[in-house]
Write a protein that holds these residues in place. Structure first.
Motif, PDB file in Angstrom:
ATOM      1  N   UNK A   1       0.836  -1.208   0.000  1.00 38.94           N
ATOM      2  CA  UNK A   1       0.000   0.000   0.000  1.00 38.94           C
ATOM      3  C   UNK A   1       0.869   1.256   0.000  1.00 38.94           C
ATOM      4  N   UNK A   2       1.945   1.216   0.768  1.00 33.96           N
ATOM      5  CA  UNK A   2       2.869   2.360   0.810  1.00 33.96           C
ATOM      6  C   UNK A   2       3.484   2.591  -0.566  1.00 33.96           C
ATOM      7  N   UNK A   3       3.898   1.501  -1.215  1.00 29.96           N
ATOM      8  CA  UNK A   3       4.495   1.615  -2.548  1.00 29.96           C
ATOM      9  C   UNK A   3       3.474   2.153  -3.543  1.00 29.96           C
ATOM     10  N   UNK A   4       2.238   1.645  -3.457  1.00 31.24           N
ATOM     11  CA  UNK A   4       1.172   2.083  -4.361  1.00 31.24           C
ATOM     12  C   UNK A   4       0.845   3.563  -4.158  1.00 31.24           C
ATOM     13  N   UNK A   5       0.968   4.035  -2.917  1.00 31.73           N
ATOM     14  CA  UNK A   5       0.696   5.443  -2.608  1.00 31.73           C
ATOM     15  C   UNK A   5       1.834   6.357  -3.057  1.00 31.73           C
ATOM     16  N   UNK A   6       2.923   5.758  -3.535  1.00 34.66           N
ATOM     17  CA  UNK A   6       4.029   6.555  -4.061  1.00 34.66           C
ATOM     18  C   UNK A   6       5.043   7.003  -3.028  1.00 34.66           C
ATOM     19  N   UNK A   7       5.111   6.298  -1.899  1.00 35.33           N
ATOM     20  CA  UNK A   7       6.006   6.715  -0.821  1.00 35.33           C
ATOM     21  C   UNK A   7       7.480   6.681  -1.246  1.00 35.33           C
ATOM     22  N   UNK A   8       7.773   5.946  -2.293  1.00 33.83           N
ATOM     23  CA  UNK A   8       9.150   5.848  -2.793  1.00 33.83           C
ATOM     24  C   UNK A   8       9.681   7.221  -3.220  1.00 33.83           C
ATOM     25  N   UNK A   9       8.789   8.099  -3.673  1.00 34.21           N
ATOM     26  CA  UNK A   9       9.244   9.388  -4.183  1.00 34.21           C
ATOM     27  C   UNK A   9       8.756  10.609  -3.427  1.00 34.21           C
ATOM     28  N   UNK A  10       8.095  10.419  -2.271  1.00 31.92           N
ATOM     29  CA  UNK A  10       7.549  11.585  -1.563  1.00 31.92           C
ATOM     30  C   UNK A  10       8.601  12.294  -0.720  1.00 31.92           C
ATOM     31  N   UNK A  11       8.301  13.541  -0.387  1.00 28.87           N
ATOM     32  CA  UNK A  11       9.176  14.345   0.460  1.00 28.87           C
ATOM     33  C   UNK A  11       8.897  14.112   1.945  1.00 28.87           C
ATOM     34  N   UNK A  12       7.606  13.893   2.274  1.00 31.88           N
ATOM     35  CA  UNK A  12       7.189  13.771   3.672  1.00 31.88           C
ATOM     36  C   UNK A  12       6.319  12.539   3.885  1.00 31.88           C
ATOM     37  N   UNK A  13       6.549  11.861   4.998  1.00 29.44           N
ATOM     38  CA  UNK A  13       5.654  10.791   5.440  1.00 29.44           C
ATOM     39  C   UNK A  13       5.147  11.216   6.801  1.00 29.44           C
ATOM     40  N   UNK A  14       3.846  11.502   6.893  1.00 29.69           N
ATOM     41  CA  UNK A  14       3.245  11.985   8.135  1.00 29.69           C
ATOM     42  C   UNK A  14       2.325  10.906   8.680  1.00 29.69           C
ATOM     43  N   UNK A  15       2.673  10.389   9.839  1.00 31.35           N
ATOM     44  CA  UNK A  15       1.903   9.325  10.479  1.00 31.35           C
ATOM     45  C   UNK A  15       1.078   9.918  11.612  1.00 31.35           C
ATOM     46  N   UNK A  16      -0.232   9.630  11.612  1.00 30.69           N
ATOM     47  CA  UNK A  16      -1.102  10.171  12.654  1.00 30.69           C
ATOM     48  C   UNK A  16      -1.560   9.089  13.633  1.00 30.69           C
TER      49      UNK A  16
END
Length: 110
Positions: free
Chosen positions: A39-54
């Motif tokens: 799911x993280x890969x599908x959401x594009x986390x490989x190329x994002x600047x920020x990962x915000x976990x709530x």
């Protein structure tokens, strides 16, 4: 950072960090529920600047994100304390009761 900052906001966003980031011009992808590596890969986390976990219950996603993206800034925006095992891979942890989402978003985008 790139001309358009990108972020994945993971977990329920009761305190509005996703909307606050969007207000700063950030391209936000949202994930909720139990979050897996695919799911993280599908959401594009490989190329994002920020990962915000709530949701600190999903703290195991932080090492996965760091493994997938060397340049990501990891942020926890939650009321609960972050588990010890992820603190070394976390750039910043903020309690929404102490700092408004708009202030946090402004700081993250600068």
């Amino acid at each position: 950072m790139s001309s358009t900052t990108t972020a994945v906001v993971a977990g329920p966003d009761d305190d509005g960090i996703g909307a606050a980031l969007e207000g700063e011009g950030v391209d936000v992808t949202r994930l909720d529920g139990v979050i897996s590596r695919p799911q993280l890969e599908e959401a594009g986390v490989v190329g994002v600047d920020l990962y915000v976990l709530t949701d600190v219950g999903q703290a195991t996603t932080i090492p996965i994100v760091c493994d997938l993206n060397d340049d990501v800034r990891t942020v926890v925006y939650a009321r609960r304390t972050v588990p010890e095992f992820v603190k070394g891979q976390l750039d910043i942890a903020i309690d929404p009761q102490l700092m408004d989402a708009h202030v946090v978003a402004d700081e993250l985008v600068e």
